[in-house]
Design a protein around this motif. Sequence first.
Motif, mmCIF file in Angstrom:
data_model
loop_
_atom_site.group_PDB
_atom_site.id
_atom_site.type_symbol
_atom_site.label_atom_id
_atom_site.label_comp_id
_atom_site.label_asym_id
_atom_site.label_seq_id
_atom_site.Cartn_x
_atom_site.Cartn_y
_atom_site.Cartn_z
ATOM 1 N N UNK A 142 -11.541 -2.330 109.180
ATOM 2 C CA UNK A 142 -12.468 -1.267 109.265
ATOM 3 C C UNK A 142 -12.400 0.077 109.491
ATOM 4 N N UNK A 143 -12.740 0.677 107.838
ATOM 5 C CA UNK A 143 -13.349 2.109 108.618
ATOM 6 C C UNK A 143 -13.701 2.867 109.437
ATOM 7 N N UNK A 178 -16.325 -3.458 113.143
ATOM 8 C CA UNK A 178 -14.562 -3.202 113.922
ATOM 9 C C UNK A 178 -13.783 -3.967 115.411
ATOM 10 N N UNK A 179 -15.442 -4.397 116.278
ATOM 11 C CA UNK A 179 -14.881 -5.498 117.087
ATOM 12 C C UNK A 179 -14.621 -6.897 116.427
ATOM 13 N N UNK A 236 -16.259 -15.978 112.919
ATOM 14 C CA UNK A 236 -15.930 -14.736 112.341
ATOM 15 C C UNK A 236 -14.597 -14.446 113.087
ATOM 16 N N UNK A 237 -14.219 -15.269 114.328
ATOM 17 C CA UNK A 237 -12.341 -14.991 114.419
ATOM 18 C C UNK A 237 -11.827 -16.151 113.475
ATOM 19 N N UNK A 238 -12.268 -17.272 112.829
ATOM 20 C CA UNK A 238 -11.414 -17.907 112.689
ATOM 21 C C UNK A 238 -10.829 -16.829 110.723
ATOM 22 N N UNK A 253 -25.334 1.967 108.889
ATOM 23 C CA UNK A 253 -23.571 1.615 108.889
ATOM 24 C C UNK A 253 -22.636 2.056 110.652
ATOM 25 N N UNK A 254 -23.873 2.919 111.081
ATOM 26 C CA UNK A 254 -23.355 2.560 112.702
ATOM 27 C C UNK A 254 -23.051 2.092 113.642
ATOM 28 N N UNK A 255 -24.297 0.895 113.660
ATOM 29 C CA UNK A 255 -23.536 -0.607 114.230
ATOM 30 C C UNK A 255 -22.670 -1.601 113.404
ATOM 31 N N UNK A 256 -23.080 -0.914 111.558
ATOM 32 C CA UNK A 256 -21.776 -2.162 110.946
ATOM 33 C C UNK A 256 -20.806 -2.236 111.946
#
Length: 337
Positions: free
Chosen positions: A189-190, A181-182, A11-13, A173-176
Motif C-alpha cells: 500500500x502506497x 498499510x496496517x 482482511x487477514x485471509x 485519504x490519510x485514514x485509508x
Amino acid sequence: MSNPQPRRRWLALLTALVAFALIAASCAEDDPVDTAAESSESASSSDSASASATATAEQATPTEVTTFVRESGLTVTVQPAGDHTVHTVLAPEEVFANATHIIETDNSLVLIDTQFLLPNALDFRAYADSLGKPIDRVFITHVHPDHFLGSEAFNDLPIYALQEVSDAIAEVGDAEVEEKQADFGPDLIASTYVVPEIVDEGSLVIDGVTYELSLVVDAEAPHQLVIRLPELNTIAVGDIVYSGVHLIMAGAPDTWTVALEGLQADSDQYPIVLPGHGAVTDPSAYDRNIAWLAEAAELLGTAETGDEFKTAMVDAFPDRGMDAAIDFILPAFFPEG
C-alpha cells in the motif's frame, strides 16, 4: 462497518491471498500465446510476455480484441473503439479484480483509476508508458481506496475527479492509508496519494475526442464519475458495474439499481462498457447487475446467517467469480455471524 473482528479476520485471509497471488505472478514462467477474447466478460489469460506483446505508438488501431497477462499478473485487454483503442488493465480476483482503463487516441493517453496495490499501480503505469504516448491526465471515478490509493504512481501527472469525489478523498485519504498499510503492509500500500484537481460535469475535448462527464449518486459509492466517449462508442462506469464477479455491496440495492437503469437509457450508443471491477463488458451487464442486487436485497430480508446468504448468492450466480466479495460485506449485514 460494525463488529470489526470478522472484518479483520477476512482482511487477514485476503492479505494472505494477495501475497500468494503476487508471489505466484513473480515466479510464473513466460507463456507467450496471444488469444482473441471469446467474450467481453471472459478476459482469459494468454500471454505473460508483456513487454513484447504490448501495443506501441507505431501500431495501428487493432481490428480485434486481444488479451494477455503481464508478468505482474495483471491482465490486459486491448480492443478497437471507433478509430481509437481502449486498454483495460485488470488485477487478479484475489485483489478485488480492480479494472483500470486507458483511452488511447492519436497523440495521447487518458487513464481511468489507478489500481489498489502499489505494485499493481506501478505496473499499470509501466504499461501505459510502454505505449509511447504522453499521458494527458488521470481520472478518479470515486472515493473507494481500491481506485485512488495507486495514485502515488501517477503523482507527476494531472489527476482529476469531480468536486464531491476529490473532497471525499481529501477527507478520508490519510485514514485509508493508515488502515490499509496496517492490513496489507507498506510494501503493498502506497504511503502517499494524490488529492485530485477538480473537473466539472460537462463535455471536454482531449486530443480531438469528446469526453462527457457526469455525476451519478447513491450507487456503489455516494458519488461516482461516469465518462461517455461518443466517438469511441464507449462508456466508463466505475463501480456502478461489476463484470463477471460478485458485487461488493457498498451501496443500497434500490438506489444502485436506479443508477443502472439510468445507464441503460443510452446503452445502444455505448456497446463498450468499462467497469470498475472485472473484464470489459457490454450493456447486458446492466441487467445482470440489477438481477444480482435484486437477489441480494431479497435474501437480506430472509437469510438468517451470513453462510446462508452467501450460499444462496453463489448458487443463484454460479458463473460469477470472486466469491470473497460476499465475505467482505457479511460482517455489515450479519454482525453476529
